[in-house]
Design a protein around this motif. Structure first.
Motif, mmCIF file in Angstrom:
data_model
loop_
_atom_site.group_PDB
_atom_site.id
_atom_site.type_symbol
_atom_site.label_atom_id
_atom_site.label_comp_id
_atom_site.label_asym_id
_atom_site.label_seq_id
_atom_site.Cartn_x
_atom_site.Cartn_y
_atom_site.Cartn_z
ATOM 1 N N MET A 69 0.842 -1.177 0.000
ATOM 2 C CA MET A 69 0.000 0.000 0.000
ATOM 3 C C MET A 69 0.883 1.234 0.000
ATOM 4 O O MET A 69 1.930 1.249 0.605
ATOM 5 C CB MET A 69 -0.893 -0.020 1.230
ATOM 6 N N SER A 70 0.403 2.275 -0.635
ATOM 7 C CA SER A 70 1.160 3.526 -0.681
ATOM 8 C C SER A 70 1.051 4.252 0.645
ATOM 9 O O SER A 70 -0.038 4.513 1.138
ATOM 10 C CB SER A 70 0.628 4.421 -1.801
ATOM 11 N N ASP A 71 2.190 4.549 1.246
ATOM 12 C CA ASP A 71 2.190 5.251 2.519
ATOM 13 C C ASP A 71 1.827 6.721 2.355
ATOM 14 O O ASP A 71 1.506 7.387 3.323
ATOM 15 C CB ASP A 71 3.573 5.145 3.181
ATOM 16 N N SER A 72 1.889 7.246 1.142
ATOM 17 C CA SER A 72 1.631 8.658 0.930
ATOM 18 C C SER A 72 0.147 8.983 0.799
ATOM 19 O O SER A 72 -0.222 10.139 0.793
ATOM 20 C CB SER A 72 2.385 9.147 -0.308
ATOM 21 N N ILE A 73 -0.718 7.995 0.691
ATOM 22 C CA ILE A 73 -2.151 8.229 0.531
ATOM 23 C C ILE A 73 -2.847 7.906 1.842
ATOM 24 O O ILE A 73 -2.768 6.782 2.340
ATOM 25 C CB ILE A 73 -2.722 7.397 -0.632
ATOM 26 N N ASP A 74 -3.515 8.909 2.385
ATOM 27 C CA ASP A 74 -4.196 8.777 3.672
ATOM 28 C C ASP A 74 -5.537 8.079 3.490
ATOM 29 O O ASP A 74 -6.413 8.591 2.802
ATOM 30 C CB ASP A 74 -4.393 10.166 4.281
ATOM 31 N N ARG A 117 -3.159 0.844 -5.383
ATOM 32 C CA ARG A 117 -2.875 0.031 -4.194
ATOM 33 C C ARG A 117 -3.681 0.508 -2.990
ATOM 34 O O ARG A 117 -4.194 -0.295 -2.215
ATOM 35 C CB ARG A 117 -1.381 0.017 -3.913
ATOM 36 N N ALA A 118 -3.795 1.826 -2.822
ATOM 37 C CA ALA A 118 -4.575 2.370 -1.705
ATOM 38 C C ALA A 118 -6.051 2.003 -1.861
ATOM 39 O O ALA A 118 -6.709 1.608 -0.887
ATOM 40 C CB ALA A 118 -4.400 3.890 -1.639
ATOM 41 N N PHE A 119 -6.572 2.119 -3.076
ATOM 42 C CA PHE A 119 -7.960 1.755 -3.333
ATOM 43 C C PHE A 119 -8.195 0.293 -2.974
ATOM 44 O O PHE A 119 -9.185 -0.050 -2.336
ATOM 45 C CB PHE A 119 -8.325 1.995 -4.804
ATOM 46 N N SER A 120 -7.277 -0.561 -3.388
ATOM 47 C CA SER A 120 -7.424 -1.985 -3.127
ATOM 48 C C SER A 120 -7.488 -2.268 -1.628
ATOM 49 O O SER A 120 -8.357 -2.998 -1.155
ATOM 50 C CB SER A 120 -6.275 -2.764 -3.774
ATOM 51 N N THR A 121 -6.575 -1.676 -0.885
ATOM 52 C CA THR A 121 -6.564 -1.882 0.559
ATOM 53 C C THR A 121 -7.860 -1.393 1.193
ATOM 54 O O THR A 121 -8.476 -2.095 1.999
ATOM 55 C CB THR A 121 -5.349 -1.157 1.190
ATOM 56 N N LEU A 122 -8.284 -0.192 0.818
ATOM 57 C CA LEU A 122 -9.503 0.359 1.408
ATOM 58 C C LEU A 122 -10.721 -0.460 1.009
ATOM 59 O O LEU A 122 -11.589 -0.737 1.843
ATOM 60 C CB LEU A 122 -9.670 1.825 0.991
ATOM 61 N N HIS A 123 -10.805 -0.885 -0.254
ATOM 62 C CA HIS A 123 -11.968 -1.641 -0.712
ATOM 63 C C HIS A 123 -12.096 -2.961 0.045
ATOM 64 O O HIS A 123 -13.186 -3.322 0.504
ATOM 65 C CB HIS A 123 -11.871 -1.894 -2.227
ATOM 66 N N ARG A 147 -7.827 -2.738 11.351
ATOM 67 C CA ARG A 147 -7.028 -3.962 11.481
ATOM 68 C C ARG A 147 -6.703 -4.528 10.108
ATOM 69 O O ARG A 147 -5.564 -4.897 9.819
ATOM 70 C CB ARG A 147 -7.776 -4.996 12.325
ATOM 71 N N LEU A 148 -7.700 -4.563 9.236
ATOM 72 C CA LEU A 148 -7.482 -5.077 7.884
ATOM 73 C C LEU A 148 -6.526 -4.182 7.093
ATOM 74 O O LEU A 148 -5.674 -4.678 6.353
ATOM 75 C CB LEU A 148 -8.816 -5.238 7.149
ATOM 76 N N VAL A 149 -6.650 -2.868 7.243
ATOM 77 C CA VAL A 149 -5.712 -1.953 6.584
ATOM 78 C C VAL A 149 -4.295 -2.231 7.076
ATOM 79 O O VAL A 149 -3.353 -2.320 6.288
ATOM 80 C CB VAL A 149 -6.104 -0.475 6.826
#
Length: 181
Positions: A1-6, A45-51, A153-155
Protein backbone atom coordinates in the motif's frame (compact mmCIF):
# COMPACT_ATOMS: atom_id res chain seq x y z
CA UNK A 1 0.00 0.00 0.00
CA UNK A 2 1.16 3.53 -0.68
CA UNK A 3 2.19 5.25 2.52
CA UNK A 4 1.63 8.66 0.93
CA UNK A 5 -2.15 8.23 0.53
CA UNK A 6 -4.20 8.78 3.67
CA UNK A 7 -6.94 6.19 4.05
CA UNK A 8 -8.11 7.72 7.29
CA UNK A 9 -8.04 5.96 10.60
CA UNK A 10 -11.38 6.47 12.32
CA UNK A 11 -11.81 5.07 15.79
CA UNK A 12 -15.37 6.11 16.57
CA UNK A 13 -18.44 7.77 15.17
CA UNK A 14 -21.81 6.91 13.72
CA UNK A 15 -21.25 3.89 11.48
CA UNK A 16 -23.25 5.53 8.72
CA UNK A 17 -20.97 8.58 8.72
CA UNK A 18 -17.86 6.37 8.76
CA UNK A 19 -19.11 4.36 5.79
CA UNK A 20 -19.97 7.54 3.89
CA UNK A 21 -16.49 8.94 4.58
CA UNK A 22 -15.01 5.81 2.99
CA UNK A 23 -17.36 6.20 0.03
CA UNK A 24 -15.96 9.68 -0.58
CA UNK A 25 -12.42 8.23 -0.29
CA UNK A 26 -13.30 5.65 -2.96
CA UNK A 27 -14.49 8.42 -5.27
CA UNK A 28 -11.29 10.43 -4.73
CA UNK A 29 -9.06 7.38 -5.27
CA UNK A 30 -10.91 6.54 -8.48
CA UNK A 31 -10.29 10.12 -9.68
CA UNK A 32 -6.59 9.67 -8.93
CA UNK A 33 -6.54 6.33 -10.74
CA UNK A 34 -7.92 8.07 -13.85
CA UNK A 35 -5.58 11.09 -13.62
CA UNK A 36 -2.56 10.57 -15.89
CA UNK A 37 -0.56 13.10 -13.83
CA UNK A 38 -1.24 11.35 -10.50
CA UNK A 39 0.47 8.43 -8.81
CA UNK A 40 -1.91 5.94 -10.39
CA UNK A 41 -0.14 2.91 -8.96
CA UNK A 42 -0.20 4.34 -5.45
CA UNK A 43 -3.89 5.17 -5.82
CA UNK A 44 -4.57 1.68 -7.19
CA UNK A 45 -2.88 0.03 -4.19
CA UNK A 46 -4.57 2.37 -1.70
CA UNK A 47 -7.96 1.76 -3.33
CA UNK A 48 -7.42 -1.98 -3.13
CA UNK A 49 -6.56 -1.88 0.56
CA UNK A 50 -9.50 0.36 1.41
CA UNK A 51 -11.97 -1.64 -0.71
CA UNK A 52 -11.04 -4.95 0.88
CA UNK A 53 -10.96 -3.53 4.43
CA UNK A 54 -14.22 -1.61 4.05
CA UNK A 55 -16.15 -4.51 2.48
CA UNK A 56 -14.79 -7.00 5.00
CA UNK A 57 -15.76 -4.84 7.98
CA UNK A 58 -19.24 -4.20 6.55
CA UNK A 59 -19.92 -7.85 5.81
CA UNK A 60 -18.58 -9.12 9.12
CA UNK A 61 -20.03 -6.50 11.45
CA UNK A 62 -22.44 -4.01 9.87
CA UNK A 63 -24.74 -6.06 7.67
CA UNK A 64 -25.43 -8.73 10.35
CA UNK A 65 -26.40 -6.10 12.95
CA UNK A 66 -28.63 -4.25 10.48
CA UNK A 67 -30.34 -7.53 9.57
CA UNK A 68 -30.94 -8.39 13.23
CA UNK A 69 -32.40 -4.92 13.80
CA UNK A 70 -34.68 -5.36 10.76
CA UNK A 71 -33.18 -2.22 9.22
CA UNK A 72 -32.37 -4.20 6.08
CA UNK A 73 -33.60 -7.47 4.63
CA UNK A 74 -31.57 -10.60 4.07
CA UNK A 75 -31.85 -9.80 0.35
CA UNK A 76 -30.32 -6.33 0.83
CA UNK A 77 -27.41 -7.76 2.82
CA UNK A 78 -26.81 -10.54 0.28
CA UNK A 79 -27.03 -8.06 -2.59
CA UNK A 80 -24.47 -5.85 -0.85
CA UNK A 81 -22.13 -8.84 -0.57
CA UNK A 82 -22.64 -9.68 -4.25
CA UNK A 83 -21.80 -6.10 -5.21
CA UNK A 84 -18.67 -6.18 -3.02
CA UNK A 85 -17.66 -9.37 -4.87
CA UNK A 86 -18.27 -7.69 -8.23
CA UNK A 87 -16.12 -4.77 -7.09
CA UNK A 88 -13.36 -7.15 -6.00
CA UNK A 89 -13.51 -8.92 -9.36
CA UNK A 90 -13.22 -5.60 -11.24
CA UNK A 91 -10.44 -4.54 -8.87
CA UNK A 92 -8.54 -7.75 -9.58
CA UNK A 93 -8.54 -6.91 -13.29
CA UNK A 94 -6.97 -3.52 -12.46
CA UNK A 95 -4.39 -5.01 -10.09
CA UNK A 96 -3.29 -7.69 -12.55
CA UNK A 97 -2.21 -5.12 -15.13
CA UNK A 98 1.51 -4.39 -15.14
CA UNK A 99 1.36 -0.69 -15.93
CA UNK A 100 -1.00 2.20 -15.44
CA UNK A 101 -0.39 4.03 -18.72
CA UNK A 102 -2.20 1.75 -21.14
CA UNK A 103 -5.66 1.66 -22.67
CA UNK A 104 -6.19 -1.69 -20.93
CA UNK A 105 -5.61 -0.01 -17.57
CA UNK A 106 -8.01 2.82 -18.39
CA UNK A 107 -10.67 0.36 -19.57
CA UNK A 108 -10.27 -1.73 -16.40
CA UNK A 109 -10.50 1.38 -14.18
CA UNK A 110 -13.67 2.41 -16.03
CA UNK A 111 -15.23 -1.00 -15.29
CA UNK A 112 -14.14 -0.76 -11.65
CA UNK A 113 -15.58 2.75 -11.31
CA UNK A 114 -18.88 1.62 -12.83
CA UNK A 115 -19.20 -1.31 -10.41
CA UNK A 116 -18.15 0.67 -7.34
CA UNK A 117 -20.24 3.77 -8.10
CA UNK A 118 -23.30 1.58 -8.66
CA UNK A 119 -22.74 -0.09 -5.30
CA UNK A 120 -22.14 3.17 -3.43
CA UNK A 121 -25.38 4.63 -4.74
CA UNK A 122 -27.41 1.53 -4.03
CA UNK A 123 -25.93 1.02 -0.56
CA UNK A 124 -26.54 4.62 0.41
CA UNK A 125 -30.17 4.39 -0.73
CA UNK A 126 -31.20 0.88 0.34
CA UNK A 127 -28.98 0.15 3.34
CA UNK A 128 -27.71 3.35 4.94
CA UNK A 129 -30.93 5.37 4.73
CA UNK A 130 -33.01 2.62 6.39
CA UNK A 131 -30.29 2.13 9.02
CA UNK A 132 -30.40 5.82 9.84
CA UNK A 133 -34.15 5.57 10.44
CA UNK A 134 -34.39 2.12 12.03
CA UNK A 135 -31.30 1.80 14.24
CA UNK A 136 -30.85 3.79 17.43
CA UNK A 137 -28.03 6.32 17.54
CA UNK A 138 -26.36 4.48 20.43
CA UNK A 139 -26.27 1.27 18.41
CA UNK A 140 -24.91 3.13 15.37
CA UNK A 141 -22.14 4.62 17.55
CA UNK A 142 -21.24 1.21 19.02
CA UNK A 143 -21.28 -0.29 15.54
CA UNK A 144 -19.08 2.58 14.35
CA UNK A 145 -16.38 1.61 16.84
CA UNK A 146 -16.60 -2.03 15.81
CA UNK A 147 -16.54 -1.19 12.09
CA UNK A 148 -13.59 1.19 12.50
CA UNK A 149 -11.57 -1.32 14.52
CA UNK A 150 -12.14 -4.12 11.98
CA UNK A 151 -11.45 -1.82 9.03
CA UNK A 152 -8.24 -0.47 10.58
CA UNK A 153 -7.03 -3.96 11.48
CA UNK A 154 -7.48 -5.08 7.88
CA UNK A 155 -5.71 -1.95 6.58
CA UNK A 156 -2.82 -2.66 8.97
CA UNK A 157 -2.64 -6.21 7.60
CA UNK A 158 -2.26 -4.80 4.05
CA UNK A 159 -5.35 -6.74 3.04
CA UNK A 160 -5.45 -5.42 -0.53
CA UNK A 161 -2.49 -7.26 -2.03
CA UNK A 162 -2.90 -8.88 -5.42
CA UNK A 163 -2.80 -12.36 -3.90
CA UNK A 164 -5.35 -11.40 -1.24
CA UNK A 165 -7.77 -10.05 -3.84
CA UNK A 166 -7.27 -13.21 -5.93
CA UNK A 167 -8.21 -15.33 -2.89
CA UNK A 168 -11.28 -13.17 -2.22
CA UNK A 169 -12.47 -13.46 -5.83
CA UNK A 170 -11.90 -17.25 -5.85
CA UNK A 171 -13.92 -17.56 -2.63
CA UNK A 172 -16.70 -15.37 -4.05
CA UNK A 173 -16.87 -17.62 -7.11
CA UNK A 174 -17.09 -20.73 -4.92
CA UNK A 175 -19.86 -19.11 -2.85
CA UNK A 176 -21.85 -18.21 -5.96
CA UNK A 177 -21.59 -14.46 -5.40
CA UNK A 178 -20.35 -13.79 -8.94
CA UNK A 179 -22.14 -14.41 -12.24
CA UNK A 180 -20.61 -17.04 -14.47
CA UNK A 181 -20.18 -14.66 -17.45
Amino acid sequence: MSDSIDLGRPVSGDVIDLILEDHRRFEELLRQMRDASADRDGARRAFSTLHVAHAGAEEEHVYPVLRRRDAISDHDAEHGQEEHAEGHEALLAVLELKGTDTQSYEDAVEKLATAVNHHLTEEELSILNPARDEVAERTRLELGETFAAARNRLVDEDCGTLESVRRIVRAANREGLLDED
